[in-house]
Write an enzyme that holds these catalytic residues in place. Structure first.
Site, PDB file in Angstrom:
ATOM      1  N   GLU B  60      19.565   7.961  19.351  1.00 62.92           N
ATOM      2  CA  GLU B  60      19.948   9.360  19.142  1.00 62.92           C
ATOM      3  C   GLU B  60      19.252  10.324  20.095  1.00 62.92           C
ATOM      4  O   GLU B  60      19.867  11.279  20.570  1.00 62.92           O
ATOM      5  CB  GLU B  60      19.695   9.777  17.692  1.00 62.92           C
ATOM      6  CG  GLU B  60      20.677   9.169  16.684  1.00 62.92           C
ATOM      7  CD  GLU B  60      20.300   7.770  16.247  1.00 62.92           C
ATOM      8  OE1 GLU B  60      19.196   7.322  16.606  1.00 62.92           O
ATOM      9  OE2 GLU B  60      21.110   7.116  15.563  1.00 62.92           O
ATOM     10  N   HIS B 129      21.917   9.931   4.008  1.00 62.20           N
ATOM     11  CA  HIS B 129      23.288  10.165   4.451  1.00 62.20           C
ATOM     12  C   HIS B 129      23.892  11.391   3.755  1.00 62.20           C
ATOM     13  O   HIS B 129      25.069  11.659   3.891  1.00 62.20           O
ATOM     14  CB  HIS B 129      24.179   8.953   4.156  1.00 62.20           C
ATOM     15  CG  HIS B 129      23.953   7.796   5.074  1.00 62.20           C
ATOM     16  ND1 HIS B 129      22.747   7.149   5.183  1.00 62.20           N
ATOM     17  CD2 HIS B 129      24.786   7.149   5.936  1.00 62.20           C
ATOM     18  CE1 HIS B 129      22.852   6.154   6.051  1.00 62.20           C
ATOM     19  NE2 HIS B 129      24.084   6.143   6.526  1.00 62.20           N
TER      20      HIS B 129
END
Lengths: 356, 327
Positions: B60, B129
């Site tokens: 990322e 999440h």
């Protein structure tokens, strides 16, 4: 047992500390005395500038400053190997690279003098600004390299990192990206032995830092970072390969940080004087001078004239810096966005009124 | 014109810009052949090629760093953070570089990038999440933070985000990715990045919200209507810069305000709205400003997540409470 892959890391040196050509080949730059003299002058200019900048800081005319003393060989070697249209993604002390590319000394001083206008510098408008967070410039360089690849432009990026920075994720992720996308990019690890007070051996027990590139699948080598000829030659070769579609290279340049980390640091707290004195014997400028003099390309008189010229040039750049007026207070609003968002309009007006 | 979901509208906007601007590239984990884990980039790699819709290595920080590098050299990258819970390695690049590049260089280098991230709870996902951490980014000067809450707003706001010359964080409320369909005209018309949307007119109370809480807020407004309470509903849509004028104008009319967000309460976007109402709207208020939010706890795993998230009933109860206080 089967060996599925094996690697080696080569070490390149073409000019010895004694100023003699060594190594298996003679790079073109070694016999191009006109260019070599020009690069020598840039190295000397960088050092004269550096000495002056430290004086400015000590006398309260400059903020914290990161010295480049001892790095002139690796910096000018990189800068002289690049093309104008290539992109440089620096850390924060590679002035020698930037002077080769047209950045002015007054702009470096503006930056360390606390003025953003320093980063709106001369030279290639596409070069990245000084990057304070360690190693993030490496992934920016990877992104820039991807843009050249996607646009099919014959351009490359060069980014640097220190020995300390080679421990960071962004450095390793940029190697991985360069490998996965086969990017036109050169990563130079400027191993100067010290990350502020932490020595090279505490960063990694690996024999070299170059081998981190091999772990990512990139050709990687070590050069004598105090050897201008070796740095110039190997960076140029890596750039040529990158431009021709051969992908990225990692070059670990071994040099030494002769000065403190910055003017806010005192290196005598953590390292021996002897180590520094020994390192000075290997510094990059003297050996080029010896080489030029050995070849009757340089004289004591030329040296004196050069130093005088550098001094005048640095003084005139310092004057430009010192004479630069304060930026208007509204500057802190006006470059945030292309268009000032509505919520900032009233704050801008308030700051302007307060400053009257 | 097509009848599409919010996630399909994201895809439609990406396709429009990929088609009309060669500088636009889409990059991220699984965005290529797979079309993204939520299918937000479905079919784009097949249509525009893998040089325009790029599967990256799984890193990322690298995605964000390369996105900054691409943008700084004149491309218009649209990166995907697969879930907002994975955005943290990207923060150094968003905060230290994307947000500052134009200012740092006095306009020499700019960062016209978009980072898209699905966010929010309610889909029975694993740990990390489900959070709503938009306030982290709304606090950072130099970036825009945009949250669409319907297919047509997702289409128009994403087009505007990609075309904007500065960095935009585009947060997609994944719980309502497929909640309902709407007619979206694929005409390339963008929506403004600095305006609230008034979704429903009312006279008694202003309900201010964004993202997936639009669903519960509109339901609450419907139910309140039946009880004789007329609620105005505002979708903030652009968290930064925030259009306080529209909110203040509404509160001036209704005299009451309830802010609804899925995120935790402390130091959140609702805190900023409340503070500004206290500063600029105090004399319009007939009752205290109330907030219906997630708890200041760690977002629980999905067995408890429904108990964490604000419900329609909590909104109705809060409105009733301030109606009583001020009747």
């Amino acid at each position: 047992m089967t060996t599925v892959a094996s690697f080696n890391v080569e070490y390149k040196q073409y000019l010895s500390p004694a100023g003699e050509l060594v190594g298996d080949i003679t790079p073109d730059i070694a016999t191009d005395f006109e260019q070599l003299k020009a690069l020598y002058e840039t190295m000397v200019m960088t050092r004269v500038f550096d000495t002056k900048a430290i004086t400015l800081q000590r006398t309260g005319k400059l903020g914290t400053y990161a010295s480049s003393l001892g790095h002139e060989g690796v910096h000018v070697g990189i800068g002289s190997a690049m093309n104008y249209e290539d992109v440089f993604a620096p850390s924060y002390r590679e002035y020698g690279v930037q002077f080769c590319r047209g950045v002015k000394m007054s702009e470096v001083l503006l930056f360390w003098g606390g003025d953003e206008r320093g980063s709106n510098f001369s030279g290639p408008k596409h070069d990245f600004a000084w990057c304070v967070p360690i190693a993030t410039q490496n992934t920016h360089a990877a992104g820039a390299a991807l843009s050249f690849k996607l646009r099919k432009e014959p351009r490359c990026t060069v980014s640097v990192i220190g020995d300390g920075g080679s421990s960071k994720g962004d450095f390793l992720e940029s190697i991985n990206a360069a490998s996965a996308f086969k990017l036109p990019m050169v990563l130079v690890i400027i191993n100067n032995g010290w990350a502020i007070s932490v020595p090279r051996e505490k960063q990694s027990s690996g024999e070299t830092l170059a081998q981190k590139g091999i772990g990512g699948g990139l050709p990687s080598l070590q050069v004598d970072g105090n050897d201008l000829i070796a740095v110039h030659h190997e960076v140029k070769a890596a750039l040529k390969r990158a431009r021709e579609g051969g992908g990225a290279t990692v070059i670990e340049a071994i040099t030494y940080r002769i000065g403190d980390h910055t003017t806010a640091d005192d290196a005598s707290r953590y390292r021996d004087k002897d180590e520094v004195e020994n390192a000075k014997k290997l510094e990059p400028i003297a050996r080029v001078r010896r080489y030029l003099m050995n070849n009757n390309q340089w004289s004591v008189q030329q040296e004196e004239q050069l130093l005088e010229r550098c001094k005048r040039m640095v003084e005139s750049e310092v004057k430009v810096y010192m004479d630069t007026p304060m930026p208007p207070v509204t500057d802190m609003f006006d470059y945030m966005f292309a268009e000032l968002p509505h919520d900032l309009v009233s704050q801008r007006k308030f700051a302007q009124e307060l400053d009257k | 014109m097509s009848n599409i979901t919010l996630v399909e509208a994201v895809s439609l906007a990406l396709a429009y810009e990929l088609k009309h601007d060669n500088d636009v590239v889409v990059l991220g984990e699984d965005v290529g052949i797979n079309g993204g884990v939520f299918r937000a980039t479905s079919g784009l790699a097949q249509e525009f090629g893998t040089d325009r819709v790029i599967d990256t290595p799984l890193a990322e920080a690298m995605i964000a760093g390369m996105t900054v590098g691409l943008a700084a050299q004149g491309m218009k990258p649209v990166a995907e953070a697969q879930f907002m819970g994975f955005i943290y390695p990207m923060i150094e690049h968003i905060v230290c570089h994307a947000a500052r590049m134009r200012n740092r260089t006095r306009g020499r280098i700019t960062c016209p990038l978009v980072i898209r991230a699905p966010f929010g709870g309610g889909i029975h996902a694993p740990e990390l999440h489900s959070e709503s951490v938009e306030a982290i980014f709304a606090h950072i000067p130099g970036i825009r933070v945009v949250i669409p809450s319907s297919p047509s707003r997702a289409y128009g706001l994403l087009l505007a985000a990609i075309r904007n010359p500065d960095p935009v964080l585009f947060l997609e409320p994944k719980r309502i990715y497929r909640l309902h369909k709407e007619e979206v005209i694929d005409d390339g018309e963008e929506l403004p990045l600095d305006m609230c949307f008034e979704l429903r007119e009312g006279t008694d109370v202003t309900l201010v919200t964004w993202g997936s809480m639009i669903k519960e807020t509109l339901e609450a407004a419907d139910k309140l209507e039946k009880k004789g309470v007329s609620a105005e509903v505002i979708d903030v849509a652009t968290i930064s810069p925030i259009d306080m004028d529209t909110i203040l104008e509404s509160v001036e009319k209704t005299g009451r305000c309830v802010i609804i967000q899925e995120a935790a309460k402390h130091c959140s976007v609702s805190s900023e709205i409340s503070a500004t109402l206290a500063d600029r709207g105090l004399y319009s208020l007939l009752a205290p400003v109330k907030r219906v939010t997630g708890y200041d706890t760690i977002m629980p795993l999905f067995k408890l997540e429904k108990k964490y998230m604000p419900t329609t009933q909590r909104i109705i109860d809060t409105v009733n409470e301030i109606m009583e206080l001020s009747s």
